[in-house]
Design an enzyme around this catalytic site. Structure first.
Site, PDB file in Angstrom:
ATOM      1  N   SER A 131       0.619  -1.282   0.358  1.00  0.00           N
ATOM      2  CA  SER A 131       0.009  -0.120  -0.017  1.00  0.00           C
ATOM      3  C   SER A 131       1.066   0.753  -0.174  1.00  0.00           C
ATOM      4  O   SER A 131       0.424   2.469  -0.163  1.00  0.00           O
ATOM      5  CB  SER A 131      -0.758   0.037   1.259  1.00  0.00           C
ATOM      6  N   GLY A 150      -4.991  -2.025  -0.704  1.00  0.00           N
ATOM      7  CA  GLY A 150      -3.637  -1.400  -1.855  1.00  0.00           C
ATOM      8  C   GLY A 150      -3.243  -0.603  -1.084  1.00  0.00           C
ATOM      9  O   GLY A 150      -3.865   0.471  -0.925  1.00  0.00           O
ATOM     10  N   GLY A 204      -3.175   3.894  -3.536  1.00  0.00           N
ATOM     11  CA  GLY A 204      -3.375   5.186  -4.720  1.00  0.00           C
ATOM     12  C   GLY A 204      -4.915   4.562  -4.291  1.00  0.00           C
ATOM     13  O   GLY A 204      -5.755   4.694  -3.214  1.00  0.00           O
ATOM     14  N   CYS A 233      -9.644  -2.247   4.252  1.00  0.00           N
ATOM     15  CA  CYS A 233      -8.753  -0.364   3.433  1.00  0.00           C
ATOM     16  C   CYS A 233      -9.237  -0.228   2.166  1.00  0.00           C
ATOM     17  O   CYS A 233     -10.610   0.225   1.620  1.00  0.00           O
ATOM     18  CB  CYS A 233      -6.903  -1.235   3.464  1.00  0.00           C
ATOM     19  N   LEU A 234      -8.017  -0.912   1.066  1.00  0.00           N
ATOM     20  CA  LEU A 234      -8.801  -0.275  -0.303  1.00  0.00           C
ATOM     21  C   LEU A 234      -9.739  -1.094  -0.842  1.00  0.00           C
ATOM     22  O   LEU A 234     -10.773  -0.196  -1.363  1.00  0.00           O
ATOM     23  CB  LEU A 234      -7.405   0.182  -1.592  1.00  0.00           C
ATOM     24  N   GLN A 236     -13.030   1.007  -0.111  1.00  0.00           N
ATOM     25  CA  GLN A 236     -13.229   1.689  -0.864  1.00  0.00           C
ATOM     26  C   GLN A 236     -13.614   1.523  -1.898  1.00  0.00           C
ATOM     27  O   GLN A 236     -14.944   2.474  -2.345  1.00  0.00           O
ATOM     28  CB  GLN A 236     -12.107   2.492  -0.792  1.00  0.00           C
ATOM     29  N   ASN A 258      -3.349   2.380   7.308  1.00  0.00           N
ATOM     30  CA  ASN A 258      -2.953   2.890   5.965  1.00  0.00           C
ATOM     31  C   ASN A 258      -3.228   3.394   5.359  1.00  0.00           C
ATOM     32  O   ASN A 258      -3.464   2.641   4.002  1.00  0.00           O
ATOM     33  CB  ASN A 258      -1.335   2.178   6.138  1.00  0.00           C
ATOM     34  N   GLY A 315      -5.345   6.948   2.592  1.00  0.00           N
ATOM     35  CA  GLY A 315      -5.115   8.117   2.332  1.00  0.00           C
ATOM     36  C   GLY A 315      -6.262   8.819   2.087  1.00  0.00           C
ATOM     37  O   GLY A 315      -6.070   9.997   1.699  1.00  0.00           O
ATOM     38  N   TYR A 316      -7.076   8.032   1.201  1.00  0.00           N
ATOM     39  CA  TYR A 316      -8.655   8.254   1.055  1.00  0.00           C
ATOM     40  C   TYR A 316      -9.813   8.039   2.335  1.00  0.00           C
ATOM     41  O   TYR A 316      -9.723   6.500   2.405  1.00  0.00           O
ATOM     42  CB  TYR A 316      -8.737   7.346  -0.636  1.00  0.00           C
ATOM     43  N   HIS A 368      -6.803  -2.633   9.266  1.00  0.00           N
ATOM     44  CA  HIS A 368      -5.996  -3.648   8.915  1.00  0.00           C
ATOM     45  C   HIS A 368      -6.802  -4.401  10.475  1.00  0.00           C
ATOM     46  O   HIS A 368      -5.908  -4.451  10.774  1.00  0.00           O
ATOM     47  CB  HIS A 368      -5.060  -3.574   8.645  1.00  0.00           C
ATOM     48  N   GLU A 397      -5.518  -7.340  10.246  1.00  0.00           N
ATOM     49  CA  GLU A 397      -4.869  -8.529  10.404  1.00  0.00           C
ATOM     50  C   GLU A 397      -3.528  -8.408  10.800  1.00  0.00           C
ATOM     51  O   GLU A 397      -2.937  -8.919  11.607  1.00  0.00           O
ATOM     52  CB  GLU A 397      -5.053  -8.921   8.678  1.00  0.00           C
TER      53      GLU A 397
END
Length: 365
Positions: free
Chosen positions: A45, A219, A221, A246-247, A250, A288, A290-291, A331, A333
């Site tokens: 990530s 992941g 971005g 996480c990603l 989103q 972790n 940023g979005y 996360h 995990e």
């Protein structure tokens, strides 16, 4: 050897170079974890980013063979206050400097990471470059302002071809957007028959594998840079139980009609408190990202907000009102960080079993 960190806002910080001598640029972010630098370095990530670690002493327990979250790290660079040259730990096999040299990742030590973190918190994440003292800061700043951050990070870190991680339990298709090995490890611990597939696998291809459940991984971005994944998720919701991290969280939100936005400086650390709105309980989590999912965009969708971050109120969990699917922004995990939320993997398994039982009942009816 002296090196410099040049930020796009004009800030120049000088330190001692270690690791690779390569010059790199990327988005400069910070992580507040006190330990876990090996997992952070190997977390996909962080693809394309230069990571600042706020804890002042890094590398003191070395690098070992067991704590990697990927085989090939995708981080662009590392910034620390002090690099421990002589680690002390019975598992240590390499120094941090040796590892960074091996993986061609430049490091910068002796930097006032507290000052750097305050700059990022004030201005938001900034583009920056680690380079030699011979480089002209004004020329570097001008060149960075003309550069756009990459939009293909998921493509860079995802597996190219499907592969199995066999088990005798429920079959889970794990979509790899930049998967941490910790997620795969948790599924393996529950004896799942896991098939890891690339980020651009279609809904039809996934369903042809006859999964009992689908896991959407973390992941790097902007989730809007992966439209094929959004379409895939949209075509699977309601057909197979789904769990996103996480990603994956989103992307799931976008597939359901909600929206996402970039945060000022994101959440990166090992002690972020998250509240479960259904139980009132608070868990410390590893994060972790940023979005984030826009809160007002959830209204009018089939989504329910299940978790929020206590530090800033942002959305940390979603559940589908009419389908067997839920996601979290953090996360569970860990790796690194607390394992307070590890039970979410058990919750996913319970959801899978419940859906299988209902399918049997419906078939008999």
């Amino acid at each position: 050897m002296k090196k410099q960190l040049i930020l796009e806002d004009g800030t120049v910080l000088i330190g001692e170079g270690f690791g690779s001598e390569t010059a790199v640029w990327g988005e400069v972010v910070f992580n507040t974890g006190m330990t876990g630098y090996q997992e952070i370095l190997s977390d996909p990530s962080y693809c394309g980013q230069i990571v600042t670690l706020t804890y002042p002493l890094i590398g003191n327990y070395g690098i070992n063979r067991d704590d990697f979250e990927s085989i090939s790290p995708a981080v662009n660079g590392l910034i620390v206050k002090e690099n421990a040259e002589f680690p002390s730990n019975w598992r240590s096999e390499l120094t941090l400097d040796d590892y960074l040299k091996m993986k061609n990742i430049p490091g910068l030590a002796g930097v006032d990471t507290r000052k750097l973190t305050k700059i990022i918190r004030q201005h938001g994440t900034l583009k920056g470059m680690i380079c030699g003292m011979e480089e002209n800061p004004q020329e570097i700043i001008a060149s960075m302002k003309g550069k756009e951050l990459p939009t293909d990070q998921v493509k860079q870190v995802s597996t190219r071809t499907p592969y199995p991680s066999p088990g005798r339990g429920n079959r889970v298709v794990l979509v790899d957007f930049g998967m941490k090995h910790g997620i795969l490890r948790e599924l393996n611990d529950r004896n799942c028959d896991v098939i890891v597939v690339p980020y651009n696998t279609t809904a039809e291809e996934i369903l042809s594998l006859s999964p009992d459940g689908i896991m959407l991984s973390n992941g790097p971005g902007d989730p809007k840079d992966v439209p094929e994944a959004i379409e895939m998720i949209r075509n699977i919701i309601g057909k197979v139980p789904m769990f996103g991290i996480c990603l994956g969280h989103q992307l799931f939100a976008l597939a359901c009609g909600a929206d996402t936005e970039k945060m000022k400086f994101g959440h990166r650390g090992s002690n972020h408190p998250v509240k479960d709105l259904r139980t009132g309980k608070v868990a410390l989590t590893s994060q972790n990202h940023g979005y984030t999912v826009q809160e007002n965009s959830v209204a009018g969708t089939e989504l329910e907000v299940t978790h929020i971050a206590l530090n800033d109120g942002t959305i940390e969990g979603l559940s589908h009102k009419n389908a067997a699917a839920f996601t979290v922004q953090y996360h569970p995990e860990a790796s690194p960080g607390p394992e307070d939320a590890n039970g979410l993997f058990d919750q996913f398994m319970e959801m899978v079993e419940a859906e299988k039982k209902e399918a049997v009942i419906n078939a008999k009816a």
